[in-house]
Design a protein around this motif. Structure first.
Motif, PDB file in Angstrom:
ATOM      1  N   ALA A  43       3.442   7.319  -0.132  1.00  0.00           N
ATOM      2  CA  ALA A  43       2.175   7.055   0.545  1.00  0.00           C
ATOM      3  C   ALA A  43       1.319   8.313   0.477  1.00  0.00           C
ATOM      4  O   ALA A  43       1.724   9.383   0.914  1.00  0.00           O
ATOM      5  CB  ALA A  43       2.414   6.638   1.993  1.00  0.00           C
ATOM      6  N   GLU A  44       0.143   8.167  -0.058  1.00  0.00           N
ATOM      7  CA  GLU A  44      -0.776   9.287  -0.244  1.00  0.00           C
ATOM      8  C   GLU A  44      -1.646   9.478   0.989  1.00  0.00           C
ATOM      9  O   GLU A  44      -2.085   8.513   1.613  1.00  0.00           O
ATOM     10  CB  GLU A  44      -1.654   8.993  -1.463  1.00  0.00           C
ATOM     11  N   LEU A  45      -1.899  10.728   1.340  1.00  0.00           N
ATOM     12  CA  LEU A  45      -2.810  11.045   2.432  1.00  0.00           C
ATOM     13  C   LEU A  45      -4.226  10.765   1.951  1.00  0.00           C
ATOM     14  O   LEU A  45      -4.718  11.395   1.025  1.00  0.00           O
ATOM     15  CB  LEU A  45      -2.668  12.517   2.840  1.00  0.00           C
ATOM     16  N   PHE A  66      -2.381   7.335   5.773  1.00  0.00           N
ATOM     17  CA  PHE A  66      -1.631   7.318   4.522  1.00  0.00           C
ATOM     18  C   PHE A  66      -1.680   5.907   3.956  1.00  0.00           C
ATOM     19  O   PHE A  66      -1.603   4.933   4.696  1.00  0.00           O
ATOM     20  CB  PHE A  66      -0.164   7.692   4.765  1.00  0.00           C
ATOM     21  N   ARG A 128       7.035  14.646   7.230  1.00  0.00           N
ATOM     22  CA  ARG A 128       6.678  13.433   6.497  1.00  0.00           C
ATOM     23  C   ARG A 128       7.257  12.245   7.240  1.00  0.00           C
ATOM     24  O   ARG A 128       8.197  12.369   8.023  1.00  0.00           O
ATOM     25  CB  ARG A 128       7.144  13.466   5.051  1.00  0.00           C
ATOM     26  N   THR A 144       5.743   9.153   3.183  1.00  0.00           N
ATOM     27  CA  THR A 144       4.492   9.869   3.005  1.00  0.00           C
ATOM     28  C   THR A 144       4.753  11.193   2.281  1.00  0.00           C
ATOM     29  O   THR A 144       5.878  11.670   2.221  1.00  0.00           O
ATOM     30  CB  THR A 144       3.807  10.188   4.351  1.00  0.00           C
ATOM     31  N   GLU A 145       3.694  11.763   1.794  1.00  0.00           N
ATOM     32  CA  GLU A 145       3.808  13.106   1.284  1.00  0.00           C
ATOM     33  C   GLU A 145       3.973  14.058   2.461  1.00  0.00           C
ATOM     34  O   GLU A 145       3.720  13.683   3.604  1.00  0.00           O
ATOM     35  CB  GLU A 145       2.580  13.478   0.435  1.00  0.00           C
TER      36      GLU A 145
END
Length: 149
Positions: A43-45, A66, A128, A144-145
């Motif tokens: 999952a990208e912020l 995210f 994360r 997440t990152e």
């Protein structure tokens, strides 16, 4: 004549005695390998309220969003005395196990019937989130990152 491997071995020994790797760094490195899940979506912020806050004093919660696969994770982070509290919401609403991971350990909870979750007293630092479905196949696990809280 001294070989290259002997020189490197001597340098490792000297560095290990006079400038050892801090235990917290070693623990974080070892733990990061245990947290791997190659099948989880990353999952990208996509939104961080810190990007828009300039010269704001403490007391304002940080809001992060995210996006990973079909899952959106919104979290609000409140800092206090070296620790943070995380309150979050999953969209779409799904039954999920939520784990907040940090070098200091993992904190596990479940999202409620409205997709909300809360974890308190996490040590400030890199963190994360990992979300796993409680119902097999409901969604692909998401992590997440790493973010600095």
């Amino acid at each position: 004549m001294i070989g290259e491997e002997e020189v490197l071995s001597s340098l490792r020994e000297i560095a290990g005695r006079h400038d050892p790797v801090p235990p917290a760094v070693l623990a974080a490195a070892r733990a990061s390998l245990a947290w791997r899940n190659p099948d989880a979506a990353l999952a990208e912020l996509v939104r961080d309220s810190l990007d828009r806050l300039i010269a704001v004093r403490g007391g304002t919660p940080r809001v992060l969003t995210f996006l990973g696969g079909a899952l959106t994770i919104d979290v609000q982070v409140t800092s206090h005395a070296g620790a943070v509290d995380v309150v979050g919401e999953l969209a779409p609403v799904v039954a999920a196990r939520v784990v907040v991971e940090s070098p200091g350990g993992s904190h596990e909870t479940s999202a409620d019937a409205e997709g909300r979750f809360r974890v308190e007293g996490i040590a400030a630092g890199p963190v994360r989130l990992r979300c796993e479905p409680e119902v097999e196949g409901a969604f692909v696990p998401v992590r997440t990152e790493w973010v600095q809280l």
